[in-house]
Design an enzyme around this catalytic site. Sequence first.
Site, PDB file in Angstrom:
ATOM      1  N   GLY A   1       0.834  -1.194   0.000  1.00  0.00           N
ATOM      2  CA  GLY A   1       0.000   0.000   0.000  1.00  0.00           C
ATOM      3  C   GLY A   1       0.872   1.248   0.000  1.00  0.00           C
ATOM      4  O   GLY A   1       0.549   2.260  -0.625  1.00  0.00           O
ATOM      5  N   THR A   2       1.983   1.172   0.706  1.00  0.00           N
ATOM      6  CA  THR A   2       2.921   2.307   0.755  1.00  0.00           C
ATOM      7  C   THR A   2       3.383   2.656  -0.660  1.00  0.00           C
ATOM      8  O   THR A   2       3.405   3.829  -1.057  1.00  0.00           O
ATOM      9  CB  THR A   2       4.139   1.928   1.627  1.00  0.00           C
ATOM     10  OG1 THR A   2       3.682   1.714   2.962  1.00  0.00           O
ATOM     11  CG2 THR A   2       5.209   3.003   1.611  1.00  0.00           C
TER      12      THR A   2
ATOM     13  N   ASN B   1      -6.622   5.335   9.445  1.00  0.00           N
ATOM     14  CA  ASN B   1      -6.110   4.096  10.045  1.00  0.00           C
ATOM     15  C   ASN B   1      -6.068   4.120  11.565  1.00  0.00           C
ATOM     16  O   ASN B   1      -6.079   3.063  12.195  1.00  0.00           O
ATOM     17  CB  ASN B   1      -4.719   3.780   9.490  1.00  0.00           C
ATOM     18  CG  ASN B   1      -3.788   4.959   9.544  1.00  0.00           C
ATOM     19  OD1 ASN B   1      -4.051   6.010   8.957  1.00  0.00           O
ATOM     20  ND2 ASN B   1      -2.701   4.816  10.261  1.00  0.00           N
TER      21      ASN B   1
ATOM     22  N   GLN C   1      -7.357   0.936   4.328  1.00  0.00           N
ATOM     23  CA  GLN C   1      -8.145   0.429   5.462  1.00  0.00           C
ATOM     24  C   GLN C   1      -9.596   0.126   5.069  1.00  0.00           C
ATOM     25  O   GLN C   1     -10.278  -0.619   5.765  1.00  0.00           O
ATOM     26  CB  GLN C   1      -8.150   1.447   6.614  1.00  0.00           C
ATOM     27  CG  GLN C   1      -6.807   1.638   7.294  1.00  0.00           C
ATOM     28  CD  GLN C   1      -6.391   0.432   8.136  1.00  0.00           C
ATOM     29  OE1 GLN C   1      -7.197  -0.415   8.507  1.00  0.00           O
ATOM     30  NE2 GLN C   1      -5.100   0.335   8.442  1.00  0.00           N
TER      31      GLN C   1
ATOM     32  N   SER D   1      -4.067  -2.568  -0.201  1.00  0.00           N
ATOM     33  CA  SER D   1      -3.008  -3.439   0.305  1.00  0.00           C
ATOM     34  C   SER D   1      -3.626  -4.773   0.714  1.00  0.00           C
ATOM     35  O   SER D   1      -4.582  -4.803   1.488  1.00  0.00           O
ATOM     36  CB  SER D   1      -2.338  -2.781   1.510  1.00  0.00           C
ATOM     37  OG  SER D   1      -1.333  -3.617   2.014  1.00  0.00           O
ATOM     38  N   ALA D   2      -3.065  -5.878   0.189  1.00  0.00           N
ATOM     39  CA  ALA D   2      -3.685  -7.190   0.390  1.00  0.00           C
ATOM     40  C   ALA D   2      -3.736  -7.619   1.857  1.00  0.00           C
ATOM     41  O   ALA D   2      -4.708  -8.246   2.295  1.00  0.00           O
ATOM     42  CB  ALA D   2      -2.924  -8.241  -0.422  1.00  0.00           C
ATOM     43  N   HIS D   3      -2.701  -7.261   2.643  1.00  0.00           N
ATOM     44  CA  HIS D   3      -2.627  -7.843   3.991  1.00  0.00           C
ATOM     45  C   HIS D   3      -3.651  -7.272   4.972  1.00  0.00           C
ATOM     46  O   HIS D   3      -3.818  -7.787   6.075  1.00  0.00           O
ATOM     47  CB  HIS D   3      -1.203  -7.756   4.558  1.00  0.00           C
ATOM     48  CG  HIS D   3      -0.756  -6.408   5.007  1.00  0.00           C
ATOM     49  ND1 HIS D   3      -0.802  -6.014   6.317  1.00  0.00           N
ATOM     50  CD2 HIS D   3      -0.205  -5.376   4.337  1.00  0.00           C
ATOM     51  CE1 HIS D   3      -0.296  -4.786   6.419  1.00  0.00           C
ATOM     52  NE2 HIS D   3       0.076  -4.382   5.236  1.00  0.00           N
TER      53      HIS D   3
ATOM     54  N   THR E   1       9.554  -8.089 -12.128  1.00  0.00           N
ATOM     55  CA  THR E   1       8.864  -9.367 -12.304  1.00  0.00           C
ATOM     56  C   THR E   1       7.773  -9.463 -11.253  1.00  0.00           C
ATOM     57  O   THR E   1       8.009  -9.193 -10.072  1.00  0.00           O
ATOM     58  CB  THR E   1       9.863 -10.529 -12.167  1.00  0.00           C
ATOM     59  OG1 THR E   1      10.856 -10.355 -13.180  1.00  0.00           O
ATOM     60  CG2 THR E   1       9.184 -11.874 -12.337  1.00  0.00           C
TER      61      THR E   1
ATOM     62  N   CYS F   1       2.559   1.561  12.347  1.00  0.00           N
ATOM     63  CA  CYS F   1       3.711   2.101  11.616  1.00  0.00           C
ATOM     64  C   CYS F   1       4.474   3.099  12.458  1.00  0.00           C
ATOM     65  O   CYS F   1       5.628   3.400  12.186  1.00  0.00           O
ATOM     66  CB  CYS F   1       3.242   2.800  10.352  1.00  0.00           C
ATOM     67  SG  CYS F   1       2.222   1.754   9.333  1.00  0.00           S
TER      68      CYS F   1
HETATM   69  N1  PLP Z   1      -2.305   3.528   4.155  1.00  0.00           N
HETATM   70  C1  PLP Z   1      -2.963   3.244   5.285  1.00  0.00           C
HETATM   71  C2  PLP Z   1      -4.192   4.025   5.640  1.00  0.00           C
HETATM   72  C3  PLP Z   1      -2.497   2.227   6.121  1.00  0.00           C
HETATM   73  O1  PLP Z   1      -3.163   1.946   7.255  1.00  0.00           O
HETATM   74  C4  PLP Z   1      -1.329   1.508   5.759  1.00  0.00           C
HETATM   75  C5  PLP Z   1      -0.763   0.466   6.653  1.00  0.00           C
HETATM   76  O2  PLP Z   1      -0.884   0.492   7.844  1.00  0.00           O
HETATM   77  C6  PLP Z   1      -0.692   1.829   4.550  1.00  0.00           C
HETATM   78  C7  PLP Z   1      -1.211   2.845   3.782  1.00  0.00           C
HETATM   79  C8  PLP Z   1       0.524   1.103   4.105  1.00  0.00           C
HETATM   80  O3  PLP Z   1       0.226  -0.168   3.574  1.00  0.00           O
HETATM   81  P1  PLP Z   1       1.370  -1.294   3.522  1.00  0.00           P
HETATM   82  O4  PLP Z   1       1.482  -1.850   4.898  1.00  0.00           O
HETATM   83  O5  PLP Z   1       0.874  -2.306   2.537  1.00  0.00           O
HETATM   84  O6  PLP Z   1       2.608  -0.628   3.052  1.00  0.00           O
END
Ligand code: PLP
Length: 397
Positions: free
Chosen positions: A73-74, A154, A182, A202-204, A240, A330
């Site tokens: 996601g980042t 988040n 989120q 973001s998949a996780h 890849t 984070c």
């Molecule tokens: N954006 C939000 C709102 C998030 O909560 C997060 C992760 O906590 C991210 C972006 C980043 O995603 P990733 O963990 O896949 O880098």
Amino acid sequence: MTSARIYLDYAATSPIDPRVVAAMRPWIEEGWGNPSSLHAEGRAAREAVEAARAEVARLIGARPNEIVFTGSGTEANNLALLGLADGACAADHAHVVASSFEHPSVLEPCRALRRREAVITLLPVTPDGIVLPETLHGAMRPNTRLVSIMAANNVLGTLQPIRELSEVAHAGGARFHTDAVQAVGYVPIDVHRGGIDALSMSAHKLGGPKGVGALFVRDGIEIEPLLRGGGQEGGRRSATENVAGIVGFGEAARIAREERVDVAARLVQLRDRLHRVIAERVPETYLIGDRYRRLPGHLCLGFSGLENDTIRLMLELDAAGVAVSTGSACSAHTAAEPSYVLTALGFDQLRARGALRITLGRRTTAEELDRFAEILPRAVKTLRPVAKSSHFAGVQQ
Ligand code: PLP
């Protein structure tokens, strides 16, 4: 980790769904072809990636060619901010708008853009954690190129009025990006109906694997790649492809699409009951963020008198077998500092230090929440200063 532990930190990451693991396994053990190869091994991997792309697209009402797979996601946020704004900014000091409580993966690219001559406005939010369309309207300038407002915060879980915000952005001639990391899989999202030009996922966060994300980019919008090389992902993200990860994301998206409505309804019930019980058992608990406009499984709570000790409370709960967060995972290493998200709500320096983020998910059970509702009041009682607890004694009886 024993199964007796209670995991209430789904906003940090969610346990991987066993169906996702089953879908990924063949692409780790046997289907190791490179999707760019023209032989049978490569073609099989390509088919798997494209099937997953179609699933991810379907979850948000997009077309498959509008999905760019990324490593997180980042990365999706960086690609959106830098890829949609950068060229334009250097040329004419273009204006970019975001909210002041965005995730760092939006705020840091904004800072990078500022160093490259862009003008950045970070919008204030209401004390309930909402970005008002009229606030955005007041911040728009003739040269505003990009507006980026998260779909759900988040830390607080508050949902933003994305459609109204995108209308304001478009009326001012800007593109609209939303960080929906989120929100995706928990609330309904339709990128075309919502007027969204770019959206990060973001998949996780929805039962998929870590290390895979995606950026939706509306058909016809040019984006400057961050990674250049072999031209994968339509030239928008060379490298890849992480085939197994992408397959896992596709399966998580399919499950979310089919089960979201039921899961969300269950989470709202569990969360609201938990909130009621905590409010009864722990005096001077306050809810942070709008009561209704929030993610289904998300609670952000403050405890008067304990604001400075939220990390200790989190660790006390951890020792008692419960995983919660003090805010964003984070920024856990800087958690002793006031949270910029709570500061954005107008909280004073003391209150801005203390929030417990309790986030429920697909595996959360009523029985786990009953146990948590026993453990939390004990932990709070242990930590609340003696003077404070005698003050609360009357309330508790
Ligand atoms: N954006 C939000 C709102 C998030 O909560 C997060 C992760 O906590 C991210 C972006 C980043 O995603 P990733 O963990 O896949 O880098």
